[in-house]
Write a protein that holds these residues in place. Sequence first.
Motif, PDB file in Angstrom:
ATOM      1  N   ASN A  63      40.566  27.458  40.979  1.00 25.10           N
ATOM      2  CA  ASN A  63      39.531  28.577  41.087  1.00 25.10           C
ATOM      3  C   ASN A  63      39.445  29.167  42.236  1.00 25.10           C
ATOM      4  OD1 ASN A  63      38.962  28.847  38.351  1.00 25.10           O
ATOM      5  ND2 ASN A  63      37.054  27.567  38.493  1.00 25.10           N
ATOM      6  N   ALA A  64      39.453  28.575  43.366  1.00 26.77           N
ATOM      7  CA  ALA A  64      39.440  28.894  44.756  1.00 26.77           C
ATOM      8  C   ALA A  64      40.801  29.674  44.966  1.00 26.77           C
ATOM      9  CB  ALA A  64      39.331  27.753  45.582  1.00 26.77           C
ATOM     10  N   LEU A  66      42.720  31.436  42.619  1.00 24.67           N
ATOM     11  CA  LEU A  66      42.483  32.433  41.725  1.00 24.67           C
ATOM     12  C   LEU A  66      41.531  33.580  41.820  1.00 24.67           C
ATOM     13  CD1 LEU A  66      43.308  30.882  38.225  1.00 24.67           C
ATOM     14  CD2 LEU A  66      44.897  32.362  39.413  1.00 24.67           C
ATOM     15  N   HIS A  67      40.353  33.013  42.277  1.00 31.26           N
ATOM     16  CA  HIS A  67      39.152  34.263  42.367  1.00 31.26           C
ATOM     17  C   HIS A  67      38.582  34.204  43.638  1.00 31.26           C
ATOM     18  CE1 HIS A  67      39.312  33.796  37.778  1.00 31.26           C
ATOM     19  NE2 HIS A  67      39.287  32.423  38.023  1.00 31.26           N
ATOM     20  N   ALA A  68      38.913  33.452  44.607  1.00 28.69           N
ATOM     21  CA  ALA A  68      38.490  33.536  45.999  1.00 28.69           C
ATOM     22  C   ALA A  68      39.165  33.439  47.280  1.00 28.69           C
ATOM     23  CB  ALA A  68      37.399  32.414  46.215  1.00 28.69           C
ATOM     24  N   ALA A  92      34.095  36.198  47.978  1.00 29.44           N
ATOM     25  CA  ALA A  92      32.741  36.503  47.370  1.00 29.44           C
ATOM     26  C   ALA A  92      32.688  36.012  45.835  1.00 29.44           C
ATOM     27  CB  ALA A  92      32.361  37.839  47.389  1.00 29.44           C
ATOM     28  N   GLY A  93      31.797  36.400  44.977  1.00 31.31           N
ATOM     29  CA  GLY A  93      31.689  35.987  43.765  1.00 31.31           C
ATOM     30  C   GLY A  93      31.187  34.537  43.529  1.00 31.31           C
ATOM     31  N   PRO A  95      31.460  31.030  40.614  1.00 29.38           N
ATOM     32  CA  PRO A  95      32.037  30.453  39.412  1.00 29.38           C
ATOM     33  C   PRO A  95      30.796  30.784  38.318  1.00 29.38           C
ATOM     34  CG  PRO A  95      32.076  28.655  40.931  1.00 29.38           C
ATOM     35  CD  PRO A  95      31.300  29.874  41.690  1.00 29.38           C
ATOM     36  N   THR A  96      31.298  31.285  37.094  1.00 28.11           N
ATOM     37  CA  THR A  96      30.459  31.610  35.967  1.00 28.11           C
ATOM     38  C   THR A  96      31.259  31.073  34.466  1.00 28.11           C
ATOM     39  OG1 THR A  96      29.839  33.524  37.098  1.00 28.11           O
ATOM     40  CG2 THR A  96      28.981  33.292  35.157  1.00 28.11           C
ATOM     41  N   GLY A 107      42.356  31.204  29.042  1.00 25.51           N
ATOM     42  CA  GLY A 107      41.136  31.656  29.825  1.00 25.51           C
ATOM     43  C   GLY A 107      39.591  30.961  29.726  1.00 25.51           C
ATOM     44  N   GLY A 108      39.138  30.771  30.785  1.00 24.32           N
ATOM     45  CA  GLY A 108      37.712  30.264  30.641  1.00 24.32           C
ATOM     46  C   GLY A 108      37.280  28.739  30.312  1.00 24.32           C
ATOM     47  N   HIS A 109      38.374  27.987  30.681  1.00 22.62           N
ATOM     48  CA  HIS A 109      38.415  26.654  30.166  1.00 22.62           C
ATOM     49  C   HIS A 109      38.123  26.004  31.579  1.00 22.62           C
ATOM     50  CE1 HIS A 109      39.694  27.330  26.503  1.00 22.62           C
ATOM     51  NE2 HIS A 109      40.616  27.868  26.839  1.00 22.62           N
ATOM     52  N   MET A 111      35.830  26.273  34.114  1.00 28.26           N
ATOM     53  CA  MET A 111      34.300  25.688  34.360  1.00 28.26           C
ATOM     54  C   MET A 111      33.757  25.130  33.151  1.00 28.26           C
ATOM     55  SD  MET A 111      34.032  26.077  37.546  1.00 28.26           S
ATOM     56  CE  MET A 111      32.252  25.777  37.651  1.00 28.26           C
ATOM     57  N   LYS A 132      32.099  30.294  50.436  1.00 25.41           N
ATOM     58  CA  LYS A 132      31.207  29.442  50.016  1.00 25.41           C
ATOM     59  C   LYS A 132      31.678  28.116  49.497  1.00 25.41           C
ATOM     60  CE  LYS A 132      32.690  31.157  45.349  1.00 25.41           C
ATOM     61  NZ  LYS A 132      33.700  31.917  45.962  1.00 25.41           N
ATOM     62  N   VAL A 134      31.857  25.259  46.555  1.00 25.53           N
ATOM     63  CA  VAL A 134      31.425  24.940  45.052  1.00 25.53           C
ATOM     64  C   VAL A 134      31.564  23.425  45.193  1.00 25.53           C
ATOM     65  CG1 VAL A 134      32.176  25.173  42.710  1.00 25.53           C
ATOM     66  CG2 VAL A 134      32.534  27.264  44.431  1.00 25.53           C
TER      67      VAL A 134
ATOM     68  N   ASN D  73      45.957  26.981  29.289  1.00 24.48           N
ATOM     69  CA  ASN D  73      46.341  28.287  29.052  1.00 24.48           C
ATOM     70  C   ASN D  73      47.711  28.815  28.620  1.00 24.48           C
ATOM     71  OD1 ASN D  73      43.614  28.762  29.318  1.00 24.48           O
ATOM     72  ND2 ASN D  73      43.930  29.514  31.638  1.00 24.48           N
TER      73      ASN D  73
HETATM   74  N1  LIG Z   1      35.604  29.869  43.348  1.00 23.29           N
HETATM   75  C1  LIG Z   1      35.229  31.207  42.922  1.00 23.29           C
HETATM   76  N2  LIG Z   1      34.963  31.956  43.455  1.00 23.29           N
HETATM   77  C2  LIG Z   1      34.520  33.375  42.531  1.00 23.29           C
HETATM   78  N3  LIG Z   1      34.619  33.336  41.131  1.00 23.29           N
HETATM   79  C3  LIG Z   1      34.767  32.243  40.605  1.00 23.29           C
HETATM   80  C4  LIG Z   1      35.384  31.114  41.339  1.00 23.29           C
HETATM   81  N4  LIG Z   1      35.535  30.214  40.273  1.00 23.29           N
HETATM   82  C5  LIG Z   1      35.279  30.905  39.103  1.00 23.29           C
HETATM   83  N5  LIG Z   1      34.800  31.916  39.224  1.00 23.29           N
HETATM   84  C6  LIG Z   1      34.606  32.972  38.211  1.00 23.29           C
HETATM   85  O1  LIG Z   1      34.200  32.023  37.079  1.00 23.29           O
HETATM   86  C7  LIG Z   1      34.854  32.570  36.069  1.00 23.29           C
HETATM   87  C8  LIG Z   1      35.163  31.691  34.976  1.00 23.29           C
HETATM   88  O2  LIG Z   1      36.206  30.412  35.657  1.00 23.29           O
HETATM   89  P1  LIG Z   1      36.945  29.312  34.595  1.00 23.29           P
HETATM   90  O3  LIG Z   1      36.194  28.884  33.783  1.00 23.29           O
HETATM   91  O4  LIG Z   1      37.675  28.414  35.593  1.00 23.29           O
HETATM   92  O5  LIG Z   1      37.846  30.171  34.049  1.00 23.29           O
HETATM   93  P2  LIG Z   1      39.243  31.306  34.325  1.00 23.29           P
HETATM   94  O6  LIG Z   1      39.568  31.027  35.776  1.00 23.29           O
HETATM   95  O7  LIG Z   1      40.149  30.900  33.418  1.00 23.29           O
HETATM   96  O8  LIG Z   1      38.574  32.705  34.207  1.00 23.29           O
HETATM   97  C9  LIG Z   1      36.331  33.152  36.639  1.00 23.29           C
HETATM   98  O9  LIG Z   1      36.848  34.260  35.821  1.00 23.29           O
HETATM   99  C10 LIG Z   1      35.783  33.878  37.661  1.00 23.29           C
HETATM  100  O10 LIG Z   1      35.292  35.232  37.595  1.00 23.29           O
END
Ligand SMILES: Nc1ncnc2c1ncn2[C@@H]1O[C@H](COP(=O)(O)OP(=O)(O)O)[C@@H](O)[C@H]1O
Lengths: 142, 142, 125, 125
Positions: A63-64, A66-68, A92-93, A95-96, A107-109, A111, A132, A134, D73
């Motif tokens: 997640n770090a 892909l999303h951070a 920013a952002g 995990p949700t 997708g979404g598995h 968290m 941040k 996590v 996935n």
């Molecule tokens: N470290 C992070 N920083 C910012 N956003 C995050 C982080 N980890 C997860 N997210 C957000 O939470 C959502 C859900 O994450 P996840 O359940 O792992 O599914 P996915 O990665 O398949 O979308 C992500 O789509 C993203 O928007």
Amino acid sequence: MDQASDVLEVRTLALGGTSGTVPLARDFTRTALTEWGWLPAVGADRRAAAEDVLLVVSELVTNACLHAEGPERLQVVRLASTVRLEVTDRGAGQPTPRTPHRAGRPGGHGMFIVQRLCLDWGIQRVPGSPGKTVWAELAAPA
Amino acid sequence: MDQASDVLEVRTLALGGTSGTVPLARDFTRTALTEWGWLPAVGADRRAAAEDVLLVVSELVTNACLHAEGPERLQVVRLASTVRLEVTDRGAGQPTPRTPHRAGRPGGHGMFIVQRLCLDWGIQRVPGSPGKTVWAELAAPA
Amino acid sequence: MDRQHIGSVRPERLRVEARTVGDDAELVVPVGELDHHTAELLRAPLDAALDAGRVRLVVDCAGLGFCDSTGLNVLLGARLRAEAAGGAVHLVAMRPAVARVFRITGAEAVFTLHETLATALPDSG
Amino acid sequence: MDRQHIGSVRPERLRVEARTVGDDAELVVPVGELDHHTAELLRAPLDAALDAGRVRLVVDCAGLGFCDSTGLNVLLGARLRAEAAGGAVHLVAMRPAVARVFRITGAEAVFTLHETLATALPDSG
Ligand SMILES: Nc1ncnc2c1ncn2[C@@H]1O[C@H](COP(=O)(O)OP(=O)(O)O)[C@@H](O)[C@H]1O
Ligand SMILES: Nc1ncnc2c1ncn2[C@@H]1O[C@H](COP(=O)(O)OP(=O)(O)O)[C@@H](O)[C@H]1O
């Protein structure tokens, strides 16, 4: 982690700049679990406990990535009866867990797995600095 | 290899100077077997045929490391109904299966395995130049 | 905080974990490929266990994807030491490719083979 | 001599082999660890098979030591494409750690699971 006195050991791996961070983070954690006597596991339950920790590390570091904007640091903290994973990233952002969780679709598995396997998880920020941490905590095998 | 016309394909991997040559040689050979349709194998016999090739590669390259100042080159030659492995090294001496072969003791198993698994094996030298090529030929799966 | 560890890791083709079980047994779990380049990673924990007097060596081979004569030599060496001390080497859950090396060399006859960990570990496990 | 190939190799944490079986089946064998860094190595042959009209995807997981949500996935994406074309994804011989990911996410329900290759491959195999 209520009491600092609970902390038996902290292991820190710098991840910024390296490639292949996800397997690296698992290897680092596996070594910690081996030196703490979790591995090799005798019995399926104990093995599953260790494998759950490696799976959660993999999810948080991915997640770090892909999303951070990438992970900066992994800390693996040994507590009296749990292990705490902390992944610090630059983004920013936050995990949700996606709701609804849809078992049959990509997708979404990530968290969802973290929620299922951990006693608790959360986010820490230092005011004024970017990124941040996590964290997620799992029970040690009985 | 009686007839040059039998040769369907030659794959060459330079090994001099690289580290980790033994797994590298297996990976290279595995890729060849995959592209030639040996792998993935459907059925235990076909899988064993491919695994035997990888085992013989491992033995020949290891021997070049241990007994012949290192391997220089691996060639994997596809023939009509066999595969021929050629490992060129820089050393004197030659492979000599140890007799008697003692199943319960370390040492002397490499060429025993090569003899057991191969249709034939041998040594080629180029007069005046150092080193040699150890070759071994295995049957392709039916 | 008792201990602080700032670390790094290098990926390997073989990982080996080891732990003591009961008084005299060591469970050793190699995962990956065992050959010339990785043999020392298995030899070290086997020798350490033998040095410490643990002579029942249980090697869980379920995750071992490859083993050639170099790997075989490590296990045969450990077996000589273990038996000299009244112990033995137990090999568990070998996959077909690995079992084949032991079969064609005849080495399978000098080890105790098990299908699952349950029978290989001492009862106290 | 038909072909000449001068090559090199890079060791990977995942190897994937693929072959066509019968008319419409593809046997895909991932060996190693499936995650963010290796997912494309599995996605590519699955997509190539689907592109070529092979919609029975048989994934032999016996050598798969690790799979996280990224790996899941890839398989879920292939399953959507395969089912849209009247096919399915068959997962064979999953090890406990991998089976656990499919179980806790509920994804196991959308795949066809097999203990051995024999039942997963088409009869013509
Ligand atoms: N470290 C992070 N920083 C910012 N956003 C995050 C982080 N980890 C997860 N997210 C957000 O939470 C959502 C859900 O994450 P996840 O359940 O792992 O599914 P996915 O990665 O398949 O979308 C992500 O789509 C993203 O928007
Ligand atoms: N490439 C080689 N060059 C020179 N000598 C070799 C080579 N390969 C094998 N040998 C010789 O043959 C012997 C038997 O080899 P092998 O059966 O593989 O057993 P081991 O390597 O355990 O001695 C070796 O001890 C060595 O003397």
